[in-house]
Scaffold this active site. Structure first.
Site, PDB file in Angstrom:
ATOM      1  N   ASP A  19      37.298  29.792  38.619  1.00  0.00           N
ATOM      2  CA  ASP A  19      38.670  30.189  38.292  1.00  0.00           C
ATOM      3  C   ASP A  19      39.225  29.365  37.127  1.00  0.00           C
ATOM      4  O   ASP A  19      38.817  28.216  36.926  1.00  0.00           O
ATOM      5  CB  ASP A  19      39.542  30.018  39.545  1.00  0.00           C
ATOM      6  CG  ASP A  19      40.858  30.771  39.419  1.00  0.00           C
ATOM      7  OD1 ASP A  19      40.934  31.722  38.616  1.00  0.00           O
ATOM      8  OD2 ASP A  19      41.807  30.416  40.147  1.00  0.00           O
ATOM      9  N   ASN A  67      40.457  41.986  41.864  1.00  0.00           N
ATOM     10  CA  ASN A  67      40.491  41.944  40.389  1.00  0.00           C
ATOM     11  C   ASN A  67      40.494  43.345  39.759  1.00  0.00           C
ATOM     12  O   ASN A  67      40.824  43.488  38.576  1.00  0.00           O
ATOM     13  CB  ASN A  67      39.333  41.121  39.826  1.00  0.00           C
ATOM     14  CG  ASN A  67      39.438  39.631  40.075  1.00  0.00           C
ATOM     15  OD1 ASN A  67      38.426  38.941  40.202  1.00  0.00           O
ATOM     16  ND2 ASN A  67      40.649  39.096  40.149  1.00  0.00           N
TER      17      ASN A  67
END
Ligand code: IPE
Ligand code: IPE
Ligand code: MG
Length: 246
Positions: A19, A67
């Site tokens: 991330d 996502n």
């Protein structure tokens, strides 16, 4: 550089929530896709380092089910990057077997085809297995496993009493590998974001602020050193564990 690491206690399976690509790019005044591109370089670096250290499984959270809700442009940039990075010679050069987990039927046809081709092409490689979680979420995976098991019961192939932890693990996407020993999340958030919920029941968790594009060999060695400083007790007492190690 890795002298703090005990080479006899390397985690067999490392899972990573990669991330911070977007914030890394924003800090440089660049578009988010620039961060994802830099993230691919990190994947390359960390993959080589893991093979060098003797890690057997590296599972990378690359694109979650959630996502899919990102802007269309970003999703297509990410798909493009997946496609181009699979052209990489990294798998053959490092003797790495490639596998994908997730709801791959949702992926664009060319990406799906390339993933399958890479799995096949690298299937005989032995040093390490790199697993990419794409269009993956743990709740999706567990729901699918439960449906498959229910179907087997309905067809009379198994009895309800045959359902145990091993049966459930065997129906998950990850059924070809052991559970992660170490889970790393880069980028500063302290959450799991729907990743490997069942499989991390007893993993050691490591969170760091470093954005994924900046995560290098040194950052990895810090994570492994932290892992090695812990005693894994699996419910037992400290003394019981020490006694079995004698
Ligand atoms: C992780 O980086 C990569 C993906 C989720 C595809 P992000 O894109 O989430 O980056 P941040 O969290 O916005 O910085
Ligand atoms: C998790 O990162 C998914 C991947 C790294 C692929 P996100 O950036 O999507 O997670 P949240 O939404 O901040 O929890
Ligand atoms: Mg993020």
């Amino acid at each position: 550089m890795t002298d703090r690491i005990d080479m006899n206690n390397i985690p067999q399976h490392i899972a990573i929530i990669m991330d911070g690509n977007g914030r890394w790019a924003a800090e440089r005044g660049k578009p988010r896709s620039y961060g994802h591109q830099a993230g691919v370089d990190s994947v390359r670096r960390i993959t080589s380092e893991c093979t060098r250290l003797g890690v057997k499984y590296l599972t990378l959270y690359t694109f979650s089910t959630e996502n899919w809700n990102r802007p269309v442009d970003e999703v297509s940039a990410l798909m493009g990057l997946v496609l181009s990075s699979l052209e990489d010679e990294i798998f053959m050069k490092n003797d790495v077997r490639f596998r994908v987990i997730g709801d791959v039927n949702r992926l664009p046809k060319d990406v799906y085809a390339k993933l399958k081709e890479t799995e096949e092409h690298t299937s005989k490689n032995k040093t390490m297995t790199m697993v990419v979680a794409l269009s993956y979420s743990s709740k999706w995976e567990i729901t699918k496993a439960l449906k498959d098991i229910a179907e087997e019961v309905k067809e009379g192939k198994i009895d309800v009493n045959d359902i145990d932890e091993e049966k459930i693990s065997g129906h998950l996407e990850t059924n070809f590998m052991p559970d992660p020993d170490l889970l790393i999340r880069t980028g500063g958030e302290v959450r799991i974001s729907n990743y490997l919920l069942w499989q991390i029941a007893y993993s050691e968790l490591y969170f760091c602020d470093t954005y994924w594009p900046d995560f290098d060999e040194e950052a990895l060695s810090k994570a492994i050193a932290s892992y090695q400083s812990r005693q894994r007790r699996f419910g037992k007492t400290e003394k019981q564990v020490e006694d079995t190690q004698k």
